[in-house]
Design a protein around this motif. Structure first.
Motif, short mmCIF file in Angstrom:
data_model
loop_
_atom_site.label_atom_id
_atom_site.label_comp_id
_atom_site.label_asym_id
_atom_site.label_seq_id
_atom_site.Cartn_x
_atom_site.Cartn_y
_atom_site.Cartn_z
N TYR A 1 0.89 -1.24 -0.22
CA TYR A 1 0.10 0.04 -0.01
C TYR A 1 0.93 1.34 -0.03
O TYR A 1 0.51 2.19 0.51
N GLU A 2 1.96 1.28 -0.82
CA GLU A 2 2.74 2.56 -0.92
C GLU A 2 2.03 3.07 -1.78
O GLU A 2 2.34 4.58 -1.89
N ALA A 3 1.44 2.87 -2.72
CA ALA A 3 0.50 3.49 -3.90
C ALA A 3 -0.55 2.78 -4.03
O ALA A 3 -0.70 1.53 -4.16
N VAL A 4 -1.79 3.43 -4.16
CA VAL A 4 -2.97 2.74 -4.52
C VAL A 4 -3.80 3.50 -5.75
O VAL A 4 -3.66 4.50 -5.91
N MET A 5 -4.62 2.64 -6.58
CA MET A 5 -5.28 3.14 -7.77
C MET A 5 -6.58 2.36 -7.75
O MET A 5 -6.57 1.43 -7.82
N PRO A 6 -7.71 3.07 -7.32
CA PRO A 6 -9.13 2.50 -7.32
C PRO A 6 -9.64 2.39 -8.66
O PRO A 6 -9.25 3.10 -9.60
N VAL A 7 -10.18 1.16 -9.01
CA VAL A 7 -10.52 0.94 -10.55
C VAL A 7 -12.06 0.62 -10.33
O VAL A 7 -12.47 -0.55 -10.11
N GLN A 44 -15.44 12.55 -10.74
CA GLN A 44 -14.45 13.17 -11.49
C GLN A 44 -13.22 12.62 -11.93
O GLN A 44 -12.62 12.45 -12.70
N GLN A 45 -12.48 12.61 -10.52
CA GLN A 45 -11.00 12.19 -10.66
C GLN A 45 -10.94 10.92 -9.65
O GLN A 45 -11.20 10.95 -8.62
N LEU A 46 -9.90 10.04 -10.16
CA LEU A 46 -9.50 9.06 -9.36
C LEU A 46 -7.91 9.06 -9.58
O LEU A 46 -7.03 9.88 -8.98
N GLY A 47 -7.42 8.04 -10.01
CA GLY A 47 -6.01 7.87 -10.31
C GLY A 47 -5.28 7.37 -9.29
O GLY A 47 -5.52 6.44 -8.30
N VAL A 48 -3.73 7.55 -9.12
CA VAL A 48 -2.75 7.03 -8.38
C VAL A 48 -2.55 7.77 -7.28
O VAL A 48 -2.47 9.01 -7.40
N ASP A 101 4.87 9.98 -8.48
CA ASP A 101 6.22 9.59 -9.14
C ASP A 101 5.87 9.17 -10.74
O ASP A 101 4.90 8.12 -10.78
N LYS A 102 6.25 9.75 -11.48
CA LYS A 102 6.19 9.49 -13.09
C LYS A 102 6.31 8.10 -13.42
O LYS A 102 5.51 7.09 -13.95
N LYS A 103 7.21 7.32 -12.78
CA LYS A 103 7.57 5.85 -13.02
C LYS A 103 6.64 5.06 -12.42
O LYS A 103 6.29 4.12 -13.38
N ILE A 104 6.36 5.26 -11.21
CA ILE A 104 5.09 4.40 -10.56
C ILE A 104 3.58 4.45 -11.32
O ILE A 104 3.03 3.81 -11.56
N ASN A 105 3.42 5.76 -11.64
CA ASN A 105 2.16 6.29 -12.30
C ASN A 105 2.19 5.43 -13.60
O ASN A 105 1.17 5.12 -14.13
N GLU A 106 3.17 5.34 -14.51
CA GLU A 106 3.41 4.74 -15.62
C GLU A 106 3.39 3.12 -15.49
O GLU A 106 2.51 2.38 -16.40
N LYS A 107 3.57 2.75 -14.16
CA LYS A 107 3.56 1.22 -14.01
C LYS A 107 2.03 0.69 -14.00
O LYS A 107 1.42 -0.08 -14.25
N PHE A 108 1.32 1.88 -12.96
CA PHE A 108 0.03 1.67 -12.88
C PHE A 108 -0.90 1.41 -14.27
O PHE A 108 -1.86 0.91 -14.46
N LEU A 109 -0.48 2.86 -15.21
CA LEU A 109 -1.08 2.90 -16.36
C LEU A 109 -1.02 1.74 -17.22
O LEU A 109 -2.03 1.21 -17.85
N PHE A 140 -7.61 9.95 -14.28
CA PHE A 140 -6.61 10.30 -13.20
C PHE A 140 -6.79 11.44 -12.48
O PHE A 140 -7.72 12.38 -12.62
N ASN A 141 -5.87 11.89 -11.62
CA ASN A 141 -6.24 13.32 -10.81
C ASN A 141 -5.18 14.33 -11.40
O ASN A 141 -4.18 13.90 -12.10
N GLU A 142 -5.27 15.58 -10.81
CA GLU A 142 -4.38 16.59 -11.59
C GLU A 142 -2.93 16.51 -11.18
O GLU A 142 -2.26 17.08 -11.88
N THR A 143 -2.67 15.87 -10.21
CA THR A 143 -1.57 15.67 -9.43
C THR A 143 -0.64 14.58 -10.22
O THR A 143 0.67 14.84 -10.32
N ASN A 144 -1.50 13.78 -10.88
CA ASN A 144 -0.60 12.57 -11.36
C ASN A 144 0.02 13.09 -12.75
O ASN A 144 -0.61 13.67 -13.42
N SER A 145 1.24 12.52 -12.99
CA SER A 145 1.91 13.20 -14.08
C SER A 145 2.59 11.99 -14.70
O SER A 145 2.90 10.81 -14.10
N PHE A 146 2.60 11.93 -16.20
CA PHE A 146 3.00 10.83 -17.04
C PHE A 146 4.07 11.20 -18.13
O PHE A 146 4.20 12.24 -18.66
N ASP A 147 4.94 10.04 -18.37
CA ASP A 147 5.57 10.41 -19.93
C ASP A 147 4.80 9.89 -21.03
O ASP A 147 4.89 10.50 -21.86
N SER A 148 3.61 9.11 -20.68
CA SER A 148 2.83 8.91 -22.02
C SER A 148 2.12 10.01 -22.11
O SER A 148 1.77 11.02 -21.43
#
Length: 303
Positions: A50-56, A74-78, A84-92, A106-114
């Protein structure tokens, strides 16, 4: 490592702790909110312990599980201690590999390389009301100066769900399907009973002309509904109601406008001079969904 946990497998204590400590914290990802809006049809992707969670959240169409953000969610996400972009990319990657997705936000704080599509929201952050009001647009300030006749014959009043329901049924707009209106009303009723949601109405000559539905979380006030009698649209009842809620709460709470993608709504919200926030979205057409369904069948990925 990311694990996919069904609803009954989630450790909700650890899930809640992760949300509360997260940089991205959103009321809409809480168990309280999702249990109602998704009718408990949601899973969680969990990174390590539970270092990071993403509801689906999901729905079923002809027996097929499809990821779809619920109405007014409106928003969920990581959610993690530090975005962390790298962790967000793993979830994506995990989401796209293991789920059929119609719409996930996702939410406005989540950042991605994609490169993902984005939608727009508006927020006002805690500050003294005088400072917030000073930034309102000249047009919004003029709207809030009601005519003497309107001032003398109007009032703001919190109303019961039963009173609100009648007005909402008559003036709800913008929903794609007829049964969406029923879902919205049922959701509002449940939140009202749990004391998370209240309805504030603008009365003119003892008749409701405008009403808003506001959801309260410990640090956020969210505008979940704005209902107006078109006959009185120029009277600025909606502006007056929103300004009242901002005045009462902005010193200690974020005010979340929960929208801004339609030009007319964006123009209205911008009059309060909130900060625009963009959040990444996945939206697939029915055609793409069918293609992905065939691909998943070939891989035997359904569960």
């Amino acid at each position: 490592m990311i694990r996919r946990l069904k609803y009954n497998e989630i450790d909700f204590k650890k899930y809640a702790d992760c949300l509360e400590k997260s940089e991205q914290r959103k009321y809409s990802a809480s168990k309280t909110f999702l249990d109602v809006t998704a009718n408990k049809q949601w899973e969680a992707l969990v990174y390590n312990d539970y270092e990071a969670v993403m509801p689906v959240p999901y729905i079923f169409k002809k027996g097929v599980k499809i990821v779809h953000n619920p109405l007014i969610c409106q928003q969920l996400g990581v959610f993690s201690a530090k975005d962390d972009k790298k962790i967000n990319e793993k979830f994506l990657y995990f989401l796209e590999k293991n789920y059929l997705t119609r719409a996930y936000y996702f939410n406005e704080t989540n950042s991605f390389d994609s490169k993902l599509k984005t939608k727009k929201n508006f927020l006002l952050y805690p500050d003294a009301y005088a400072n917030v009001f000073t930034k309102y647009s000249p047009k919004r300030k003029r709207k809030l100066r009601l005519d003497d006749e309107v001032t003398e014959n109007s009032e703001l009043k919190e109303v019961s769900y039963q009173e609100a329901e009648i007005f909402m049924k008559n003036h709800v707009v913008g929903l794609d399907k007829e049964n969406d209106a029923g879902t919205l009303l049922k959701t509002f009723e449940t939140f009202h009973l749990s004391k998370h949601l209240k309805f504030l109405a603008f009365y003119y000559h003892y008749e409701i002309t405008n009403m808003i539905a506001v959801y309260s979380d410990y640090d956020t006030i969210a505008l979940l509904g704005n209902f107006n009698d078109k006959k009185y649209i120029k009277m600025a009842g909606a502006s007056t109601l929103i300004d009242h809620v901002i005045k009462e709460n902005i010193e200690n709470c974020i005010f979340d406008f929960e929208g801004g993608n339609l030009p007319s709504i964006e123009e209205f919200f911008r009059g309060f001079r909130p900060e625009p926030k963009h959040y990444a979205v996945i939206e697939n057409s029915k055609k793409t969904l069918i293609k992905n369904f065939a691909r998943f069948l070939m891989r035997g990925k359904f569960s």
